[in-house]
Write a protein that holds these residues in place. Structure first.
Motif, PDB file in Angstrom:
ATOM      1  N   UNK A   1      25.219  33.118  15.375  1.00  0.00           N
ATOM      2  CA  UNK A   1      24.534  32.054  14.651  1.00  0.00           C
ATOM      3  C   UNK A   1      25.008  32.016  13.210  1.00  0.00           C
ATOM      4  N   UNK A   2      25.042  30.825  12.652  1.00  0.00           N
ATOM      5  CA  UNK A   2      25.340  30.659  11.234  1.00  0.00           C
ATOM      6  C   UNK A   2      24.035  30.840  10.466  1.00  0.00           C
ATOM      7  N   UNK A   3      23.930  31.950   9.721  1.00  0.00           N
ATOM      8  CA  UNK A   3      22.672  32.262   9.057  1.00  0.00           C
ATOM      9  C   UNK A   3      22.696  31.975   7.564  1.00  0.00           C
ATOM     10  N   UNK A   4      23.889  31.737   6.992  1.00  0.00           N
ATOM     11  CA  UNK A   4      23.967  31.447   5.558  1.00  0.00           C
ATOM     12  C   UNK A   4      25.333  30.853   5.252  1.00  0.00           C
ATOM     13  N   UNK A   5      25.391  30.002   4.244  1.00  0.00           N
ATOM     14  CA  UNK A   5      26.652  29.440   3.748  1.00  0.00           C
ATOM     15  C   UNK A   5      26.635  29.473   2.226  1.00  0.00           C
ATOM     16  N   UNK A   6      27.774  29.771   1.602  1.00  0.00           N
ATOM     17  CA  UNK A   6      27.855  29.842   0.150  1.00  0.00           C
ATOM     18  C   UNK A   6      29.315  30.044  -0.224  1.00  0.00           C
ATOM     19  N   UNK A   7      29.592  30.338  -1.464  1.00  0.00           N
ATOM     20  CA  UNK A   7      30.940  30.669  -1.908  1.00  0.00           C
ATOM     21  C   UNK A   7      30.981  32.106  -2.406  1.00  0.00           C
ATOM     22  N   UNK A   8      32.146  32.731  -2.258  1.00  0.00           N
ATOM     23  CA  UNK A   8      32.310  34.080  -2.795  1.00  0.00           C
ATOM     24  C   UNK A   8      32.214  34.038  -4.319  1.00  0.00           C
ATOM     25  N   UNK A   9      32.048  35.199  -4.911  1.00  0.00           N
ATOM     26  CA  UNK A   9      31.999  35.313  -6.367  1.00  0.00           C
ATOM     27  C   UNK A   9      32.988  36.378  -6.807  1.00  0.00           C
ATOM     28  N   UNK A  10      33.480  36.261  -8.021  1.00  0.00           N
ATOM     29  CA  UNK A  10      34.370  37.262  -8.586  1.00  0.00           C
ATOM     30  C   UNK A  10      33.543  38.390  -9.177  1.00  0.00           C
TER      31      UNK A  10
ATOM     32  N   UNK B   1      31.193  38.106   8.084  1.00  0.00           N
ATOM     33  CA  UNK B   1      31.569  36.976   7.234  1.00  0.00           C
ATOM     34  C   UNK B   1      32.755  36.203   7.817  1.00  0.00           C
ATOM     35  N   UNK B   2      32.670  34.900   7.798  1.00  0.00           N
ATOM     36  CA  UNK B   2      33.787  34.022   8.102  1.00  0.00           C
ATOM     37  C   UNK B   2      34.167  33.328   6.801  1.00  0.00           C
ATOM     38  N   UNK B   3      35.424  33.489   6.377  1.00  0.00           N
ATOM     39  CA  UNK B   3      35.891  32.989   5.088  1.00  0.00           C
ATOM     40  C   UNK B   3      36.945  31.913   5.314  1.00  0.00           C
ATOM     41  N   UNK B   4      36.816  30.802   4.596  1.00  0.00           N
ATOM     42  CA  UNK B   4      37.804  29.729   4.712  1.00  0.00           C
ATOM     43  C   UNK B   4      39.012  30.050   3.854  1.00  0.00           C
ATOM     44  N   UNK B   5      40.198  30.018   4.477  1.00  0.00           N
ATOM     45  CA  UNK B   5      41.418  30.361   3.776  1.00  0.00           C
ATOM     46  C   UNK B   5      41.866  29.219   2.866  1.00  0.00           C
ATOM     47  N   UNK B   6      42.212  29.560   1.618  1.00  0.00           N
ATOM     48  CA  UNK B   6      42.875  28.615   0.746  1.00  0.00           C
ATOM     49  C   UNK B   6      44.384  28.826   0.845  1.00  0.00           C
TER      50      UNK B   6
ATOM     51  N   UNK C   1      35.948  31.271  -2.499  1.00  0.00           N
ATOM     52  CA  UNK C   1      36.183  30.978  -1.093  1.00  0.00           C
ATOM     53  C   UNK C   1      34.875  30.582  -0.420  1.00  0.00           C
ATOM     54  N   UNK C   2      34.937  29.586   0.444  1.00  0.00           N
ATOM     55  CA  UNK C   2      33.746  29.188   1.190  1.00  0.00           C
ATOM     56  C   UNK C   2      33.481  30.188   2.305  1.00  0.00           C
ATOM     57  N   UNK C   3      32.214  30.553   2.492  1.00  0.00           N
ATOM     58  CA  UNK C   3      31.825  31.564   3.478  1.00  0.00           C
ATOM     59  C   UNK C   3      30.775  31.022   4.438  1.00  0.00           C
ATOM     60  N   UNK C   4      30.815  31.535   5.647  1.00  0.00           N
ATOM     61  CA  UNK C   4      29.746  31.371   6.613  1.00  0.00           C
ATOM     62  C   UNK C   4      29.378  32.767   7.094  1.00  0.00           C
ATOM     63  N   UNK C   5      28.125  33.156   6.953  1.00  0.00           N
ATOM     64  CA  UNK C   5      27.686  34.448   7.460  1.00  0.00           C
ATOM     65  C   UNK C   5      27.152  34.272   8.868  1.00  0.00           C
TER      66      UNK C   5
END
Length: 275
Positions: free
Chosen positions: A23-32, A99-104, A137-141
């Motif tokens: 299940x997709x439980x959260x979406x957000x962007x990574x942080x430095x 974590x699923x991370x969208x590749x740039x 990076x955009x993430x889906x947990x």
């Protein structure tokens, strides 16, 4: 199968089986993460000297998979022998969260998941981070556990024999387009010889999100630099593995300058659609 639900095609082959789903439980962007001053007994979460600066997107660095600016630090206990790691802040992910991370365009050169335990023998949790030359990076947990809150009195539920819900149609699922396997021999060839490897999936997934748990191989040269394997998406079904150099990266905190070593391993990469 003695419980759950199955869908079959015209040949009688099972194409979907709902027992455990992601299940997709959260979406957000990574942080430095902030840069911490190195001192004996403490490292920068995972590596000593893992980055020279985080001010430029062109400099490979870690992006933390988290919802705030908190970091985890580690150090020696009072007896000088046992190593312990604690959160600075309140972010946490359950141990079965991925974590699923969208590749740039620059891809990623690592995906790290390290277990931590809260102070005073508290809960065990995971900190996730990815190595990249990009930022935000955009993430889906994803998790096999249902999202914390679901609304509505519609839809379908499927339960396990113990009564736990294994599928709820109200919850958004991670849509897997396929997976591929990066072998230890591939990592060896890329890191030691500068080879490249390509991997393909059957179902197109433009702008894909990937999950590659424990993807952390690197080759330390012994002269203050390291090769790391970089993974990029080149078209909707193809991924490319090559290598890049990162100055100052070495396993920490024990190996000193002049240490020459390598760490190769294999990993399975899951590819999710951008929906």
């Amino acid at each position: 199968m003695t419980y759950g639900a199955q869908l079959q095609n015209e040949l009688g082959e099972t194409i979907t089986e709902y027992e455990d789903v992601l299940y997709e439980i959260d979406t957000f962007q990574t942080i430095t993460p902030p840069t911490y001053q190195y001192s004996y007994g403490f490292d920068h979460a995972y590596f000593q000297g893992w980055v020279n600066t985080v001010s430029s997107p062109a400099t490979p660095h870690y992006e933390q998979v988290a919802r705030s600016g908190h970091m985890a630090v580690s150090g020696w206990s009072s007896d000088g022998r046992k190593r312990s790691r604690y959160w600075v802040g309140a972010d946490m992910w359950d141990l079965n969260t991925l974590p699923f991370v969208q590749l740039k365009s620059n891809g990623i050169w690592g995906m790290l998941g390290s277990p931590f335990r809260y102070a005073n023998n508290g809960a065990r949790v995971l900190q996730w981070a990815v190595g990249t030359s990009d930022t935000l990076l955009s993430c889906k947990m994803a998790s096999t556990a249902l999202p914390a809150s679901l609304s509505g009195t519609y839809g379908m539920q499927i339960r396990k024999p113990n009564g736990d819900v294994s599928f709820d149609s109200r919850a958004k699922m991670i849509s897997l387009a396929g997976h591929f396997y990066m072998s230890q021999s591939d990592m060896n060839a890329v890191l030691e010889n500068g080879a490249t490897r390509t991997y393909s999936i059957n179902s197109p997934a433009p702008g894909a999100y990937i999950c590659a748990p424990h993807y952390t191989s690197f080759l330390y040269t012994g002269s203050g630099a390291a090769w790391v394997p970089r993974l990029r998406q080149t078209d909707s079904t193809t991924f490319l593995l090559d290598r890049i150099a990162i100055s100052g990266l070495r396993p920490g905190p024990i190996p000193a300058a002049g240490y020459a070593g390598a760490f190769f391993h294999d990993t399975t990469v899951m590819v999710a659609r951008n929906i």
